[in-house]
Design a protein around this motif. Structure first.
Motif, PDB file in Angstrom:
ATOM      1  N   UNK A  33     -15.796  29.027  37.512  1.00 13.04           N
ATOM      2  CA  UNK A  33     -14.664  29.632  36.794  1.00 13.04           C
ATOM      3  C   UNK A  33     -15.175  30.325  35.539  1.00 13.04           C
ATOM      4  N   UNK A  34     -14.746  31.567  35.344  1.00 13.83           N
ATOM      5  CA  UNK A  34     -15.116  32.351  34.176  1.00 13.83           C
ATOM      6  C   UNK A  34     -13.913  32.478  33.239  1.00 13.83           C
ATOM      7  N   UNK A  35     -14.169  32.348  31.930  1.00 12.97           N
ATOM      8  CA  UNK A  35     -13.135  32.566  30.926  1.00 12.97           C
ATOM      9  C   UNK A  35     -13.450  33.876  30.214  1.00 12.97           C
ATOM     10  N   UNK A  36     -12.473  34.777  30.180  1.00 14.67           N
ATOM     11  CA  UNK A  36     -12.694  36.111  29.620  1.00 14.67           C
ATOM     12  C   UNK A  36     -11.756  36.335  28.443  1.00 14.67           C
ATOM     13  N   UNK A  37     -12.318  36.536  27.244  1.00 16.79           N
ATOM     14  CA  UNK A  37     -11.518  36.895  26.077  1.00 16.79           C
ATOM     15  C   UNK A  37     -11.344  38.416  26.042  1.00 16.79           C
ATOM     16  N   UNK A  38     -10.233  38.857  25.444  1.00 21.90           N
ATOM     17  CA  UNK A  38      -9.972  40.300  25.401  1.00 21.90           C
ATOM     18  C   UNK A  38      -9.759  40.873  26.784  1.00 21.90           C
ATOM     19  N   UNK A  96     -13.041  39.796  40.004  1.00 23.00           N
ATOM     20  CA  UNK A  96     -12.069  39.618  41.077  1.00 23.00           C
ATOM     21  C   UNK A  96     -12.573  40.245  42.374  1.00 23.00           C
ATOM     22  N   UNK A  97     -13.245  41.400  42.254  1.00 22.31           N
ATOM     23  CA  UNK A  97     -13.758  42.082  43.445  1.00 22.31           C
ATOM     24  C   UNK A  97     -14.787  41.240  44.186  1.00 22.31           C
ATOM     25  N   UNK A  98     -15.478  40.365  43.445  1.00 21.39           N
ATOM     26  CA  UNK A  98     -16.465  39.493  44.094  1.00 21.39           C
ATOM     27  C   UNK A  98     -15.901  38.090  44.336  1.00 21.39           C
ATOM     28  N   UNK A 154     -11.045  33.430  37.735  1.00 23.11           N
ATOM     29  CA  UNK A 154     -11.086  33.905  36.350  1.00 23.11           C
ATOM     30  C   UNK A 154      -9.881  33.399  35.561  1.00 23.11           C
ATOM     31  N   UNK A 155     -10.147  32.935  34.338  1.00 20.52           N
ATOM     32  CA  UNK A 155      -9.081  32.700  33.362  1.00 20.52           C
ATOM     33  C   UNK A 155      -9.121  33.861  32.385  1.00 20.52           C
ATOM     34  N   UNK A 156      -8.045  34.637  32.335  1.00 24.63           N
ATOM     35  CA  UNK A 156      -7.973  35.837  31.506  1.00 24.63           C
ATOM     36  C   UNK A 156      -7.147  35.541  30.268  1.00 24.63           C
ATOM     37  N   UNK A 157      -7.781  35.536  29.104  1.00 30.64           N
ATOM     38  CA  UNK A 157      -7.094  35.197  27.856  1.00 30.64           C
ATOM     39  C   UNK A 157      -6.517  36.463  27.230  1.00 30.64           C
ATOM     40  N   UNK A 158      -5.189  36.463  27.044  1.00 31.01           N
ATOM     41  CA  UNK A 158      -4.483  37.600  26.443  1.00 31.01           C
ATOM     42  C   UNK A 158      -3.557  37.068  25.346  1.00 31.01           C
ATOM     43  N   UNK A 162      -6.758  35.473  42.189  1.00 29.97           N
ATOM     44  CA  UNK A 162      -7.980  34.950  41.582  1.00 29.97           C
ATOM     45  C   UNK A 162      -8.002  34.999  40.076  1.00 29.97           C
ATOM     46  N   UNK A 163      -6.988  35.619  39.457  1.00 31.68           N
ATOM     47  CA  UNK A 163      -6.948  35.755  38.001  1.00 31.68           C
ATOM     48  C   UNK A 163      -5.777  34.945  37.447  1.00 31.68           C
ATOM     49  N   UNK A 164      -6.082  34.022  36.548  1.00 32.81           N
ATOM     50  CA  UNK A 164      -5.050  33.215  35.896  1.00 32.81           C
ATOM     51  C   UNK A 164      -4.907  33.673  34.447  1.00 32.81           C
ATOM     52  N   UNK A 165      -3.853  34.434  34.124  1.00 31.77           N
ATOM     53  CA  UNK A 165      -3.683  34.862  32.735  1.00 31.77           C
ATOM     54  C   UNK A 165      -3.185  33.709  31.866  1.00 31.77           C
ATOM     55  N   UNK A 166      -3.749  33.590  30.680  1.00 27.82           N
ATOM     56  CA  UNK A 166      -3.348  32.554  29.734  1.00 27.82           C
ATOM     57  C   UNK A 166      -3.065  33.226  28.393  1.00 27.82           C
ATOM     58  N   UNK A 167      -1.877  32.998  27.848  1.00 25.51           N
ATOM     59  CA  UNK A 167      -1.506  33.573  26.553  1.00 25.51           C
ATOM     60  C   UNK A 167      -2.012  32.633  25.458  1.00 25.51           C
TER      61      UNK A 167
END
Length: 286
Positions: free
Chosen positions: A1-6, A20-22, A26-30, A43-48
């Motif tokens: 699992x990858x955590x991505x800021x911005x 996502x293409x691979x 992913x945890x997407x921090x917004x 595959x992308x879990x957005x987290x506020x």
């Protein structure tokens, strides 16, 4: 699992799409529900989250294995230096107890120790604080963003003039956020021992004379350069909507960059996006 800021920004969105293409999780921090809704897909879990909330951010990082760290830009209507230092310290503090095995940090060419020099000093300190966590850290220093040129389009179209504080013939390494995102993904996936500083820029280096010529060619009209005098730097940034504190900071950063020159690494990672390609996409969008 990858955590991505911005995750919703120019660079983060490229990182998200590539992972996502691979088929990576992913945890997407917004920072807003609107941005979360825009990137919610397979595959992308957005987290506020507010990255200035150290405890909240730590709890998110603990869910990941590796993380991409990007310190968000401060609001230009406030004190950008103070705001960005606050978030840099919070992100670094959140690494304590996160359990992450590797970090990739977005930084900048010319990062140096100092105070009040905009990204140069803030991101230098961000690098230092993150590396002090003891987690293996890969730093990608990016060249001057092509997206910094986007704000020039309206003026160039309306007046045929390109205003810049940089000398017209000063060659600068420039880069597309897309290339920065792709370089970040490569290091996120590389072995844990792929650490230290890498430099990322586009296929060529450009001057603002080259930028004016590119605009002229694409718009089909002459574009002339007007170089802003050093004593007018603060006034220039104020005219772009910066606060006094932010204008002073950016003026100082510009002065340091002109006086010391851009870093010119001998073997940077080179992306494939040219100046012309970026400006063509910008014009198509507007």
């Amino acid at each position: 699992m990858y955590v991505i800021l911005g995750a919703s920004g120019h660079i983060g969105s490229v990182v998200i799409d590539a992972l996502q293409a691979s088929s990576e999780k992913v945890i997407a921090v917004v920072h807003s529900a609107q941005k979360a809704a825009a990137i919610k897909h397979g595959g992308v879990e957005p987290v506020i989250a507010d990255v200035a909330d150290t405890g909240q951010l730590r709890s998110i990082l603990q869910k990941g294995r590796r993380a991409f760290l990007l310190n968000p830009p401060g609001d230009i209507k406030g004190d950008t230096n103070a705001e960005e230092m606050k978030t840099a310290r919070s992100i670094a503090a959140a690494l304590d107890g996160s359990g992450l095995e590797k970090l990739v940090v977005a930084s900048t060419y010319g990062a140096l120790d100092g105070a009040g020099i905009g990204d140069l000093s803030v991101l230098y300190e961000f690098e230092r604080l993150v590396k002090a966590s003891g987690i293996p850290t890969a730093v990608n220093r990016g060249a001057y963003y092509f997206t910094n040129l986007d704000m020039l389009l309206q003026s160039v179209r309306e007046t045929g003039r390109l205003l810049t504080p940089f000398p017209a013939d000063m060659k600068m390494p420039m880069v597309s956020p897309r290339d920065l995102g792709e370089a970040a993904v490569a290091r996120l996936k590389s072995p844990v021992d792929d650490i230290g500083i890498d430099y990322v820029e586009g296929p060529e280096r450009y001057s603002f004379a080259d930028v004016a010529n590119a605009f002229s060619s694409l718009l089909g009209r002459p574009v002339t350069i007007e170089t802003i005098a050093r004593e007018k730097f603060e006034e220039y940034y104020l005219g772009l909507g910066f606060s006094w504190a932010a204008a002073r900071c950016y003026a100082k950063m510009t002065e340091v960059t002109i006086d010391t020159g851009f870093e010119m690494p001998g073997r940077p990672h080179r992306g494939g996006t040219t100046l012309d390609k970026h400006l063509e996409a910008l014009l198509a969008k507007h």
